[in-house]
Design an enzyme around this catalytic site. Structure first.
Site, PDB file in Angstrom:
ATOM      1  N   GLU A   1     -70.656 -54.731 -32.325  1.00  0.00           N
ATOM      2  CA  GLU A   1     -70.843 -55.670 -33.448  1.00  0.00           C
ATOM      3  C   GLU A   1     -69.542 -56.406 -33.800  1.00  0.00           C
ATOM      4  OE1 GLU A   1     -70.462 -52.499 -33.663  1.00  0.00           O
ATOM      5  OE2 GLU A   1     -69.327 -51.988 -35.472  1.00  0.00           O
TER       6      GLU A   1
ATOM      7  N   HIS B   1     -67.604 -50.573 -30.626  1.00  0.00           N
ATOM      8  CA  HIS B   1     -68.183 -51.467 -31.644  1.00  0.00           C
ATOM      9  C   HIS B   1     -68.672 -52.790 -31.048  1.00  0.00           C
ATOM     10  CE1 HIS B   1     -66.618 -49.345 -35.252  1.00  0.00           C
ATOM     11  NE2 HIS B   1     -65.622 -48.997 -34.445  1.00  0.00           N
TER      12      HIS B   1
ATOM     13  N   CYS C   1     -69.763 -45.650 -33.229  1.00  0.00           N
ATOM     14  CA  CYS C   1     -68.502 -45.037 -33.654  1.00  0.00           C
ATOM     15  C   CYS C   1     -68.739 -43.977 -34.736  1.00  0.00           C
ATOM     16  CB  CYS C   1     -67.517 -46.134 -34.059  1.00  0.00           C
ATOM     17  SG  CYS C   1     -65.826 -45.562 -33.973  1.00  0.00           S
TER      18      CYS C   1
HETATM   19  N1  LIG Z   1     -64.292 -47.076 -36.181  1.00  0.00           N
HETATM   20  C1  LIG Z   1     -64.901 -45.988 -36.593  1.00  0.00           C
HETATM   21  O1  LIG Z   1     -66.088 -45.972 -36.893  1.00  0.00           O
HETATM   22  C2  LIG Z   1     -64.020 -44.804 -36.753  1.00  0.00           C
HETATM   23  C3  LIG Z   1     -64.745 -43.482 -36.876  1.00  0.00           C
HETATM   24  C4  LIG Z   1     -63.903 -42.459 -37.594  1.00  0.00           C
HETATM   25  N2  LIG Z   1     -62.742 -42.092 -36.850  1.00  0.00           N
HETATM   26  C5  LIG Z   1     -64.759 -41.230 -37.883  1.00  0.00           C
HETATM   27  O2  LIG Z   1     -64.536 -40.202 -37.348  1.00  0.00           O
HETATM   28  O3  LIG Z   1     -65.668 -41.288 -38.625  1.00  0.00           O
END
Ligand SMILES: NC(=O)CC[C@H](N)C(=O)O
Length: 245
Positions: free
Chosen positions: A216, A214, A95
């Site tokens: 995790e 995610h 992410c």
């Molecule tokens: N759950 C997340 O890691 C969100 C990422 C976040 N929107 C970003 O751009 O960094």
């Protein structure tokens, strides 16, 4: 007697889902097919000397803008770039971690941040909207093996790979190999352009692996097991980094 080789896997611990990754990594080790002579050890990484101890690194989810600011203040951005793009050590970004590893990131709102880079892709941040629009989707991930159950992937303000770009670096910083698409997501309730199409949510380019979602935050160890297996294979075959093939 064979010598034991210890593989040190770090989790960048500036912000975000650090403990969750460490927990799943520890659980995953029991399932990694590797010889007895290989052992894993896991460590939080906040400094350049700690990073230097690592054979591989996870960059967790969280907030990439914040992570980049903290990394800059701690003098970690250049060591991270060196780790990924010069030493070619194995890295996995989830992410926000994927955002950090993209050569380019665009936001739905104004305001960018510094990247580490390593993946020749442009990501679109917050593709699915706000935290309230978080969702879980079943993904078929062929790299997990034939006949495997779909992976219940958790998406929270997730980025997606908008485009594969080819000019992500130069000289020693040019990434090796092509970007492979390892996972696509058909978003529930959204129109897609046809069979097999969807958003790109998992990619790999040589030593660099990125997922929009995610793992995790689930109980499913399969992606952690797969990635640790890749790291172990690369090191066992005398390669410093994961080659991607
Ligand atoms: N759950 C997340 O890691 C969100 C990422 C976040 N929107 C970003 O751009 O960094």
């Amino acid at each position: 007697m064979t010598k034991t080789r210890t593989i040190t896997v770090g989790v960048l611990a500036l912000q975000g889902g650090v403990v969750e990754h460490l927990n799943l990594l520890r659980r995953a080790t029991a399932h990694v097919q590797s010889p007895d002579s290989l052992r894993f050890t896991f460590a939080e990484v906040r400094t350049a000397p700690q990073l230097a101890q690592c054979d591989a690194l996870i960059i967790p989810g969280g907030e990439s803008t914040t992570m980049a600011i903290v990394a800059r203040r701690l003098g970690l951005l250049d060591p991270l770039r060196e780790f990924v793009k010069v030493q070619h050590k194995a890295v996995w970004g989830t992410c926000a971690g994927l955002v950090m590893l993209a050569e380019e990131a665009v936001a739905t709102k104004q305001g960018g941040q510094e990247q580490i880079g390593g993946l020749d892709v442009r990501v679109l941040r917050n593709r699915y909207g706000t935290q309230m629009q978080s969702f879980v989707a079943n993904l078929d991930l062929a790299f997990l093996g034939e006949g495997e159950e779909p992976f219940r992937a958790v998406f929270i303000r997730a980025p997606v790979v908008e485009e594969v770009i080819s000019d992500g670096g130069s000289g020693s910083q040019k990434q090796a190999g092509k970007v492979e698409v390892l996972g696509v997501c058909q978003v529930p309730g959204q129109q897609t352009e046809g069979e097999g199409k969807g958003d790109i949510v998992a990619v790999r380019q040589g030593n660099v692996f990125g997922t929009s979602f995610h793992p995790e935050l689930t109980d499913d160890v399969r992606i952690h097991v797969w990635w640790l297996g890749q790291v172990a294979d690369a090191l066992r075959h005398g390669r410093l980094a994961v080659d991607g093939v």
